[in-house]
Design an enzyme around this catalytic site. Sequence first.
Site, mmCIF file in Angstrom:
data_model
loop_
_atom_site.group_PDB
_atom_site.id
_atom_site.type_symbol
_atom_site.label_atom_id
_atom_site.label_comp_id
_atom_site.label_asym_id
_atom_site.label_seq_id
_atom_site.Cartn_x
_atom_site.Cartn_y
_atom_site.Cartn_z
ATOM 1 N N GLY A 719 -7.647 -11.418 -5.270
ATOM 2 C CA GLY A 719 -7.875 -9.971 -5.821
ATOM 3 C C GLY A 719 -9.555 -9.714 -5.210
ATOM 4 N N ARG A 758 -6.046 -10.178 0.949
ATOM 5 C CA ARG A 758 -6.228 -8.858 1.825
ATOM 6 C C ARG A 758 -7.800 -8.989 2.014
ATOM 7 N NH1 ARG A 758 -8.123 -3.612 -0.418
ATOM 8 N NH2 ARG A 758 -7.384 -2.168 1.273
ATOM 9 N N ARG A 794 1.440 1.514 1.587
ATOM 10 C CA ARG A 794 0.371 1.596 0.550
ATOM 11 C C ARG A 794 -0.014 2.883 0.046
ATOM 12 N NH1 ARG A 794 -4.360 -0.447 0.932
ATOM 13 N NH2 ARG A 794 -4.143 -1.645 -0.893
ATOM 14 N N TYR A 798 0.738 2.649 -3.858
ATOM 15 C CA TYR A 798 -0.655 2.390 -4.584
ATOM 16 C C TYR A 798 -1.493 3.669 -4.539
ATOM 17 C CZ TYR A 798 1.028 -2.354 -3.278
ATOM 18 O OH TYR A 798 1.506 -3.718 -3.173
ATOM 19 N N CYS A 825 12.092 11.112 5.659
ATOM 20 C CA CYS A 825 12.499 12.167 5.040
ATOM 21 C C CYS A 825 12.133 11.826 3.494
ATOM 22 C CB CYS A 825 13.989 12.371 5.314
ATOM 23 S SG CYS A 825 14.207 13.258 6.837
#
Length: 873
Positions: A719, A758, A794, A798, A825
């Site tokens: 995190g 990440r 993303r 998010y 679409c």
Amino acid sequence: MSSAPAPAAAPSVIARPWVVIKFGGTSVSRRERWENIRRIAAAHRARDRRVVIVVSALSGITDQLKAIAESRGDDARCREVQAAIVERHQAMRAELGLDGCARMEQRLADLDRLIADPRRAQAAVAWQAEVFALGELMSSALGADFLDANGLPTQWLDAREHLRATPIANHSAWARYLSANVPAAPDAQFASALAARGDCFITQGFIARNDQAETVLLGRGGSDTSAGYFGALLKAEQVEIWTDVPGMFSANPRVVPEARLLARLDYEEAQEIATTGAKVLHPRSLGPLRRAGVPLVIKDTHRPQLAGTEIRAVAADAAPCVKAISARKGVTLISMETVGMWQQVGFLADVFEAFKRHGLSVDLIGSAETNVTVSLDPTENLVNSDVLSALAADLARICRVKVIAPCAAITLVGRGMRSLLHKLSGVLAEFGALDVHLISQSSNNLNLTFVVDEALADDLIPRLHALLIRADALRAEDGAVFGPSWRELGADAAAPVRETWWMRERSALLELAAERTPRYVYSLEAVRAQARALRALGAVDRWHYALKANPHPAILRALHEEGFAFECVSTAEIDAVRSALPQLAVERILFTPNFAPREEYAQALAAGVRTTLDALHPLQHWGELFRDREIHLRLDLGVGRGHHDKVKTGGASSKFGLALDQVEEFRTLARRHGARIVGLHAHLGSGILDAGHWRAVYAQLASLAEGFSRIESIDVGGGLGVPSRPDETPLDLAALGAALAEVKSAYPQFHLWLEPGRFLVADAGVLLARVTQVKRKGAVHYVGVDAGMNSLIRPALYEAWHEIVNLTRLGEPAQTMVQVVGPICETGDVLGANRRLPECREGDVILIAQAGAYGAVMASRYNLREPATEDVR
Ligand code: ADP
Ligand code: ASP
Ligand code: MG
């Protein structure tokens, strides 16, 4: 006597117009700014313009000289400030790469001499003016040498030889020396004499000379005025004020981030905004330019590409509208109550006579039957307690006097103010709740001013600004007048400062994009750099890469080389690691699945992979699998953290981890099956930028671990956040290291594990796409690209913010606000909303940054569109 006609001036002398460019204190205080000055001046020269550069003192120097000017008997303070001034200028000289600067040295010697001057004891105003002038004399000396040495031949000009101040009737000595006026009108003779001397000059703002050849000043902030005077004298094509904001805004942008850039103003409105408090332009600078018909532009020295504010005679929009709200602080109110008869003849004349006698010019006036209240503007007057008590003593003979200070004058500026009153009810209601000392409406119908206690101003201005926009009194949507807000421009400002790998590799990326788009490109060097930064934190015993972020084999290999172990959440991930790294010791893999089927646990255990459980179910129903095995336990500490609800992995509403009230039952089950719990784990969420977070998790898990018998390792999860928006502060790694070291020393018996994902790869990847179509609907502009939410989900999932740039036009002015959308679409197929980009054309390469994590790995074939491919550099 007949004389031969004077030889005609060379045509080039007549044809080449002058441009006056003025740079304020912050614009001359760093070498990179001087490089911009050189570029700006050189660009004018390249267009065959003649240039006069007007400069302020280095930022803060005028204030230091003021401390000396007012030091009187305090020698120690005086010498201390002198030393600071010397050091600052020598440092600046060195930064500019100059071995020496004779003109500057001479001014430093002058400073020494002036400090020893007996006039210091009385703070004689003529002496003060000489002291203050040194700031601009020195900055212009440094500038002349720098420009000369860097390919722009520039002559140093003493402004005092050309700006001659004339006294104004009834001005006090203070005003005559420290806030003087120069009657400047176009002077063709001066212009051609200067043209005969050269093409590029640098001179000082702020200073002039009086009829006795003494140095005088033009008032604080008066370098703008010098530019106005030179612009008028030379009848310049344009005067440019280069400062630390990209123009004049609808309010001070440092107080109101939503303040809008005023793209175009006429002289009258700009004058009113400057006079009522917008420090960005000295109020005296516009008058001479308006009379001479010279336009003025305000621009940002650090961001020359931004358009700025243009002030000229033609109004862009004559419809009534509030253009700005400004505030002047330090205002003093003098309230005078008549003691004689009502409406006594000559009362006002007597009152104003007293102000005249003390050399004070009055600004606002409010009158009632028995009271007159006036305001004194501190920029136009010396308002100190000596002056005020002398004035009050005089006035006391004719009225009862009350001095109210400090006050702030808050002014709404715009053409046709009276016809806007119906839109101002919200604003009036705000003032209604306060103690307003004075309200004044200017007779030119350009302003409406409220005087309140100074302490109220800072809170009030942003509220009033928002109310004005909401009431449509400040028509912010009118693009002919209003540009972007300070906040929006700020996003652009922060971006170029951070130089990323993809900026350096722009041309290679453009080549790749020319072959095929959409495609992800990863920089292994960037991955390794992040890995090394983490590995430098000593307290961590083992780093795992959470490979769900990006399982590209080249990334796995690079991280293995950097000393990372791996954390997998599926057997397919375990397979991916093992096939990328066939030699990897299996104990370097940690398996932390969630709601995985029985077979996956069986496979992992059979392969000898460390396995984490986070529920009772596996032990309750498949207990035999774990017999005599070492297992790790993932706990839910009851709260989640993270940048979005969807990435919080703690608390009852998240499916991860064993609830704390089930720990005892878990231990009983483990014992029953002979499984040994050797590690505790918790991961609360993603995108955490607070360095203290992992210390808290470790402390909590470690204290729980003390209740177990065999815990060896504590895994505090991942995190680790990566800032995405320019205004976010990156995770402080040094603070993280210190926090972990501290808690580790409290529980040294456990191994500390971390598992970032990440953090290692986000910035290392970009998504390259190409513009497919552009479209406008009403005021909304769309830029379509060939990468959609099927390549990068993303933003849709998010609400993640990714920096987006037009790589083809990198560095071009980003003026248009657009929605960057994909070809899927779905209305949610938006990669970036409300972004400022340069004008985009079909085929331009668009780069979506920070796409190295949870990009390609989350892609889909939705709409049967193939997602972006991947490349590694
Ligand atoms: P310089 O040193 O370049 O002369 P100043 O500090 O005198 O710069 O003026 C620029 C400052 O003016 C900005 O940094 C900003 O804080 C302030 N300012 C106040 N009101 C406004 C406004 N309405 N628009 C722009 N800037 C403003
Ligand atoms: N240096 C002077 C001041 O600080 C003049 C200016 O910068 O405009 O007031
Ligand atoms: Mg200024």
